[in-house]
Every structure is written in structure tokens, then in C-alpha cells.
Scaffold this motif. Structure first.
Motif, short mmCIF file in Angstrom:
data_model
loop_
_atom_site.label_atom_id
_atom_site.label_comp_id
_atom_site.label_asym_id
_atom_site.label_seq_id
_atom_site.Cartn_x
_atom_site.Cartn_y
_atom_site.Cartn_z
N ILE A 1 39.27 40.18 54.29
CA ILE A 1 40.08 39.11 53.69
C ILE A 1 39.17 38.01 53.16
O ILE A 1 39.32 37.54 52.03
CB ILE A 1 41.08 38.54 54.72
CG1 ILE A 1 42.08 39.62 55.15
CG2 ILE A 1 41.82 37.34 54.13
CD1 ILE A 1 42.99 39.18 56.28
N ASP B 1 42.18 46.14 57.61
CA ASP B 1 41.88 45.55 56.30
C ASP B 1 41.23 46.54 55.34
O ASP B 1 40.67 46.15 54.32
CB ASP B 1 41.02 44.29 56.44
CG ASP B 1 39.73 44.53 57.21
OD1 ASP B 1 39.49 45.67 57.66
OD2 ASP B 1 38.96 43.56 57.39
N TYR C 1 47.13 42.21 48.86
CA TYR C 1 46.12 41.21 48.48
C TYR C 1 46.07 41.05 46.96
O TYR C 1 45.95 39.94 46.44
CB TYR C 1 44.74 41.60 49.02
CG TYR C 1 43.74 40.50 48.88
CD1 TYR C 1 43.56 39.55 49.88
CD2 TYR C 1 42.97 40.36 47.72
CE1 TYR C 1 42.66 38.52 49.75
CE2 TYR C 1 42.08 39.33 47.57
CZ TYR C 1 41.93 38.41 48.59
OH TYR C 1 41.04 37.38 48.43
N PHE D 1 47.29 46.97 52.52
CA PHE D 1 46.65 45.65 52.54
C PHE D 1 46.09 45.31 51.17
O PHE D 1 46.27 44.20 50.66
CB PHE D 1 45.53 45.60 53.59
CG PHE D 1 44.57 44.46 53.36
CD1 PHE D 1 44.96 43.15 53.58
CD2 PHE D 1 43.28 44.70 52.90
CE1 PHE D 1 44.09 42.09 53.36
CE2 PHE D 1 42.40 43.65 52.67
CZ PHE D 1 42.81 42.35 52.90
N SER E 1 38.05 37.15 49.21
CA SER E 1 38.31 35.81 48.68
C SER E 1 37.09 35.25 47.98
O SER E 1 37.19 34.67 46.89
CB SER E 1 38.75 34.88 49.82
OG SER E 1 39.97 35.29 50.37
#
Length: 236
Positions: free
Chosen positions: A117, A149, A158, A154, A121
Motif C-alpha cells: 500500500i 496486498d 487500489y 486489492f 502510494s
């Protein structure tokens, strides 16, 4: 075959510094290196993004530097604060990396909380800043350790989040999260890497190396060995 000097063409992978831009999350391991070479094969001009997140060893980062230098591509290493990631055997010395435990059903302690995650980012921010079209990540849903993840659902969620939360997405041109290894087993990843000319000998996969050498017993070592054996390609 020599891998000492970067060239404009590496074993069928044609570098294209003028092509559309992509960011590749790049650890220096087998999967992320295959992903990087796939991005180049797809016609993209990649920027490799690695992370120093206080992992116990830096062997993968050493490999990442060598491979990026070989390819002659931009390579950024984002250093995170020491002790940021807790509760993982990859970051805490007091927690041992499990050995000979391939096939377990529980999420192993090699899981690093929220790592993908956070890494994604950083990748999104860099990609949007340099006007990249794609963000490549080497997640896999088959031969993996059960990390949540890495799951397709996921990645899908995302991708929707960044479509809603970025300028590129708001303007109707969302960044594409590209997962070329998502549904490949380790054998297929090795075969793909071989077809792309990935310098396997420069990659590092071990979670718990001994004096820089793979331990041969952690999940990552066992999966890597299994992949090369099933592909009929000598492990390098």
C-alpha cells in the motif's frame, strides 16, 4: 553472454528512452526484475523505484543498483524512517524468518504490514509527477506466501482509489496499475524472464541470506528453486 556493459538492446529487450514513461516498483528480486524487463519490452521508458525500509539485509538493493546501472535507466531509492515497519521477520531482528515452511496456510511473519500500500502510494506520486502512463508492480496471486496486498482484488480496489484521488484520474486519464505476473506461477515467471533476457545471476530473492548468499530454506528461496527446476532452466 556478458552483462557488464549497458547497450541499446539486451537479449531481445529494446530500450526506448523516448517511449511513454512508466514507473516500476523494483526490489532487485526475480519477480520485480522480470517486471522491469517486461515494461521495457512493452515499449516504456522506465524509472525504477526501490525502497530502503530498514529490512534486515540490503542484498536486494545491491542487486537493484547493478541491474538499473546495466540498463542505464533512472533509479530512485526511497529511504524510510528506521523502525517504521513493525511485526515482520524481514525488519525485526528478534523475529526469525521461517524455514522449510512452504505450503503453510497462514500468512507468514515475512508479511510486512501495509508494505505494498505504501510502496504503491510512493509510485503513484512519482508516476503522476513525471507524467508516466503506467505503474508496474510484480505482485503474484499463485506462487506467493498468502500476502493480502498481492491479491487481484486489492490491486483492483487500489486502482479505483487512485482514479478517484489523483489529477490524472479526475481528468479522465488514470494511471494504469500493470501487474504482468499476477496470474503466473514461478515456472512461468522464470520462462518469461528468460525470454526477456533477465540477468538472473544479478537478482536476489532470499529473505535471510548468510554472508550475502541465499539461505536456500526460506519460502522465497524454495519458490525460486521450484520455478527454475520446473522451467528446466539452471538456477543462477
Amino acid at each position: 553472454m556478458s552483462f557488464q556493459k549497458p547497450s541499446s538492446k539486451l537479449n531481445g529487450v529494446q530500450k526506448n528512452s523516448k517511449g511513454p514513461k512508466a514507473v516500476v516498483l523494483f526490489s532487485g528480486g526475480l519477480d520485480s526484475t522480470t517486471c522491469l524487463y517486461k515494461a521495457i519490452k512493452d515499449g516504456y521508458s522506465p524509472t525504477a523505484l526501490s525502497f530502503d525500509y530498514n529490512q534486515k539485509h540490503k542484498e536486494e538493493l545491491k542487486s537493484a543498483k547493478k541491474i538499473a546501472k546495466l540498463l542505464g535507466i533512472p533509479h530512485l531509492i526511497q529511504k524510510l524512517q528506521p523502525d517504521f515497519f513493525k511485526g515482520s521477520s524481514l525488519t525485526e531482528k528478534k523475529i526469525r524468518v521461517p524455514k522449510n515452511s512452504l505450503g503453510h496456510t497462514k500468512i507468514p511473519n515475512t508479511y510486512v504490514p501495509g508494505r505494498n500500500i505504501l510502496f504503491l502510494s510512493f509510485g503513484v506520486s512519482l508516476a503522476e509527477g513525471i507524467s508516466a502512463e503506467r505503474l508496474y508492480i510484480g505482485v503474484n496471486a499463485l506462487d506467493y506466501s498468502g500476502y493480502p496486498d498481492c491479491r487481484p482484488e486489492f490491486i483492483k480496489a487500489y486502482a479505483e482509489a487512485i482514479r478517484l484521488g489523483t489529477k490524472m484520474g479526475a481528468e479522465g486519464n488514470p494511471l494504469e496499475i500493470c501487474t504482468p505476473l499476477q496470474y503466473l506461477d514461478k515456472k512461468e515467471i522464470v520462462l518469461l524472464g528468460s525470454s526477456l533476457g533477465v540477468p538472473f545471476s544479478l537478482t536476489h530473492s532470499c529473505y535471510d541470506p548468510i554472508q550475502g548468499k541465499p539461505c536456500g530454506k526460506c519460502d522465497s528461496c524454495l519458490l525460486r528453486k521450484k520455478g527454475f527446476q520446473e522451467a528446466g532452466i539452471p538456477e543462477k
